[in-house]
Design a protein around this motif. Sequence first.
Motif, PDB file in Angstrom:
ATOM      1  N   ASN A 171       0.827  -1.205   0.000  1.00  0.00           N
ATOM      2  CA  ASN A 171       0.000   0.000   0.000  1.00  0.00           C
ATOM      3  C   ASN A 171       0.864   1.260   0.000  1.00  0.00           C
ATOM      4  OD1 ASN A 171      -2.553  -1.398   0.278  1.00  0.00           O
ATOM      5  ND2 ASN A 171      -1.898  -1.852   2.357  1.00  0.00           N
ATOM      6  N   LEU A 172       0.329   2.331  -0.582  1.00  0.00           N
ATOM      7  CA  LEU A 172       1.042   3.597  -0.625  1.00  0.00           C
ATOM      8  C   LEU A 172       0.756   4.478   0.592  1.00  0.00           C
ATOM      9  CD1 LEU A 172       0.798   4.509  -4.410  1.00  0.00           C
ATOM     10  CD2 LEU A 172       2.783   3.681  -3.139  1.00  0.00           C
ATOM     11  N   ASN A 173      -0.174   4.079   1.434  1.00  0.00           N
ATOM     12  CA  ASN A 173      -0.427   4.785   2.688  1.00  0.00           C
ATOM     13  C   ASN A 173      -1.042   3.803   3.677  1.00  0.00           C
ATOM     14  OD1 ASN A 173      -3.476   5.110   3.010  1.00  0.00           O
ATOM     15  ND2 ASN A 173      -3.218   5.988   0.974  1.00  0.00           N
ATOM     16  N   VAL A 174      -1.170   4.228   4.927  1.00  0.00           N
ATOM     17  CA  VAL A 174      -1.730   3.349   5.963  1.00  0.00           C
ATOM     18  C   VAL A 174      -3.018   3.910   6.570  1.00  0.00           C
ATOM     19  CG1 VAL A 174       0.498   2.317   6.559  1.00  0.00           C
ATOM     20  CG2 VAL A 174      -0.292   4.354   7.789  1.00  0.00           C
ATOM     21  N   ILE A 175      -3.544   4.990   5.993  1.00  0.00           N
ATOM     22  CA  ILE A 175      -4.727   5.628   6.593  1.00  0.00           C
ATOM     23  C   ILE A 175      -6.013   5.412   5.809  1.00  0.00           C
ATOM     24  CG2 ILE A 175      -3.297   7.432   7.647  1.00  0.00           C
ATOM     25  CD1 ILE A 175      -4.816   9.299   5.487  1.00  0.00           C
ATOM     26  N   GLY A 176      -5.940   4.732   4.681  1.00  0.00           N
ATOM     27  CA  GLY A 176      -7.093   4.611   3.792  1.00  0.00           C
ATOM     28  C   GLY A 176      -8.364   4.134   4.458  1.00  0.00           C
TER      29      GLY A 176
ATOM     30  N   LEU B  80     -20.040  12.455   4.553  1.00  0.00           N
ATOM     31  CA  LEU B  80     -19.443  13.246   3.484  1.00  0.00           C
ATOM     32  C   LEU B  80     -19.157  12.391   2.248  1.00  0.00           C
ATOM     33  CD1 LEU B  80     -16.811  15.267   5.560  1.00  0.00           C
ATOM     34  CD2 LEU B  80     -18.948  16.132   4.597  1.00  0.00           C
ATOM     35  N   SER B  81     -19.526  12.920   1.106  1.00  0.00           N
ATOM     36  CA  SER B  81     -19.139  12.299  -0.162  1.00  0.00           C
ATOM     37  C   SER B  81     -17.706  12.722  -0.459  1.00  0.00           C
ATOM     38  CB  SER B  81     -20.059  12.785  -1.283  1.00  0.00           C
ATOM     39  OG  SER B  81     -19.871  14.184  -1.494  1.00  0.00           O
ATOM     40  N   TYR B  82     -17.110  12.112  -1.462  1.00  0.00           N
ATOM     41  CA  TYR B  82     -15.771  12.528  -1.879  1.00  0.00           C
ATOM     42  C   TYR B  82     -15.799  14.000  -2.310  1.00  0.00           C
ATOM     43  CZ  TYR B  82     -14.585   7.574  -2.005  1.00  0.00           C
ATOM     44  OH  TYR B  82     -14.369   6.261  -1.678  1.00  0.00           O
ATOM     45  N   GLU B  83     -16.835  14.355  -3.033  1.00  0.00           N
ATOM     46  CA  GLU B  83     -16.961  15.733  -3.527  1.00  0.00           C
ATOM     47  C   GLU B  83     -17.086  16.724  -2.371  1.00  0.00           C
ATOM     48  OE1 GLU B  83     -19.537  18.220  -6.835  1.00  0.00           O
ATOM     49  OE2 GLU B  83     -19.998  16.116  -6.490  1.00  0.00           O
TER      50      GLU B  83
ATOM     51  N   ASP C   2      -8.528   7.325  -4.223  1.00  0.00           N
ATOM     52  CA  ASP C   2      -7.244   6.624  -4.343  1.00  0.00           C
ATOM     53  C   ASP C   2      -6.545   6.503  -2.985  1.00  0.00           C
ATOM     54  OD1 ASP C   2      -7.648   6.303  -7.064  1.00  0.00           O
ATOM     55  OD2 ASP C   2      -6.378   8.005  -7.620  1.00  0.00           O
ATOM     56  N   ILE C   3      -6.675   7.519  -2.150  1.00  0.00           N
ATOM     57  CA  ILE C   3      -6.112   7.438  -0.798  1.00  0.00           C
ATOM     58  C   ILE C   3      -6.826   6.350  -0.015  1.00  0.00           C
ATOM     59  CG2 ILE C   3      -5.875   8.634   1.420  1.00  0.00           C
ATOM     60  CD1 ILE C   3      -5.494  11.257  -0.257  1.00  0.00           C
ATOM     61  N   GLU C   4      -8.147   6.330  -0.102  1.00  0.00           N
ATOM     62  CA  GLU C   4      -8.918   5.345   0.658  1.00  0.00           C
ATOM     63  C   GLU C   4      -8.618   3.904   0.247  1.00  0.00           C
ATOM     64  OE1 GLU C   4     -12.804   7.939   2.041  1.00  0.00           O
ATOM     65  OE2 GLU C   4     -13.108   6.247   0.689  1.00  0.00           O
ATOM     66  N   ILE C   5      -8.260   3.693  -1.009  1.00  0.00           N
ATOM     67  CA  ILE C   5      -7.925   2.329  -1.433  1.00  0.00           C
ATOM     68  C   ILE C   5      -6.415   2.115  -1.416  1.00  0.00           C
ATOM     69  CG2 ILE C   5     -10.069   2.005  -2.744  1.00  0.00           C
ATOM     70  CD1 ILE C   5      -8.351   2.384  -5.326  1.00  0.00           C
ATOM     71  N   ASN C   6      -5.708   3.005  -0.728  1.00  0.00           N
ATOM     72  CA  ASN C   6      -4.265   2.892  -0.493  1.00  0.00           C
ATOM     73  C   ASN C   6      -3.433   2.894  -1.772  1.00  0.00           C
ATOM     74  OD1 ASN C   6      -5.764   0.928   1.669  1.00  0.00           O
ATOM     75  ND2 ASN C   6      -4.316   2.326   2.612  1.00  0.00           N
ATOM     76  N   LYS C   7      -3.895   3.594  -2.796  1.00  0.00           N
ATOM     77  CA  LYS C   7      -3.186   3.657  -4.072  1.00  0.00           C
ATOM     78  C   LYS C   7      -2.571   5.035  -4.321  1.00  0.00           C
ATOM     79  CE  LYS C   7      -4.249  -0.527  -5.152  1.00  0.00           C
ATOM     80  NZ  LYS C   7      -3.286  -1.548  -4.841  1.00  0.00           N
TER      81      LYS C   7
ATOM     82  N   GLU D  46      -1.574  17.339   3.874  1.00  0.00           N
ATOM     83  CA  GLU D  46      -2.878  16.769   3.523  1.00  0.00           C
ATOM     84  C   GLU D  46      -3.427  15.965   4.691  1.00  0.00           C
ATOM     85  OE1 GLU D  46      -2.406  16.147  -1.303  1.00  0.00           O
ATOM     86  OE2 GLU D  46      -1.730  14.543   0.033  1.00  0.00           O
ATOM     87  N   LEU D  47      -2.566  15.209   5.334  1.00  0.00           N
ATOM     88  CA  LEU D  47      -2.953  14.412   6.487  1.00  0.00           C
ATOM     89  C   LEU D  47      -3.516  15.307   7.588  1.00  0.00           C
ATOM     90  CD1 LEU D  47      -2.887  11.548   7.703  1.00  0.00           C
ATOM     91  CD2 LEU D  47      -0.572  12.058   8.475  1.00  0.00           C
ATOM     92  N   PHE D  48      -2.791  16.381   7.881  1.00  0.00           N
ATOM     93  CA  PHE D  48      -3.241  17.325   8.903  1.00  0.00           C
ATOM     94  C   PHE D  48      -4.593  17.934   8.520  1.00  0.00           C
ATOM     95  CE2 PHE D  48      -3.554  21.483  10.843  1.00  0.00           C
ATOM     96  CZ  PHE D  48      -3.273  21.195  12.169  1.00  0.00           C
ATOM     97  N   ALA D  49      -4.730  18.342   7.264  1.00  0.00           N
ATOM     98  CA  ALA D  49      -5.976  18.957   6.796  1.00  0.00           C
ATOM     99  C   ALA D  49      -7.141  17.975   6.840  1.00  0.00           C
ATOM    100  CB  ALA D  49      -5.790  19.501   5.379  1.00  0.00           C
ATOM    101  N   LEU D  50      -6.903  16.731   6.453  1.00  0.00           N
ATOM    102  CA  LEU D  50      -7.975  15.728   6.498  1.00  0.00           C
ATOM    103  C   LEU D  50      -8.493  15.552   7.924  1.00  0.00           C
ATOM    104  CD1 LEU D  50      -6.449  13.134   4.033  1.00  0.00           C
ATOM    105  CD2 LEU D  50      -8.668  14.275   3.747  1.00  0.00           C
TER     106      LEU D  50
END
Length: 91
Positions: free
Chosen positions: A10-15, A27-30, A50-55, A62-66
């Motif tokens: 995976n490209l991240n661990v928070i997906g 919330l929707s993605y939009e 793509d973040i949610e599916i770890n791609k 971005e992490l802080f903002a999310l």
Amino acid sequence: MSLINKFDGNLNVIGNSLRKHRLEKGLSYEALSAKLELIGISIHKQSLYDIEINKRTVKDYELFALANVLGININELFVDMREKLHQQENR
């Protein structure tokens, strides 16, 4: 060959945690993308998927903002990672 390292493929661990918190907030993605845009962080709805599916990797800002937009502590996004490391320690 990619120069980006992966963790368990995976490209991240928070997906998974991101998806859980996004859905809990209804919330929707939009909608999440729009909320991020209001604070000056541009992440397209496809990139959120793509973040949610770890791609897709996640930048530190971005992490802080999310976490900020979702109204959670940033550590809540790392629940899966903590559990995985805890399991490995107990082997």
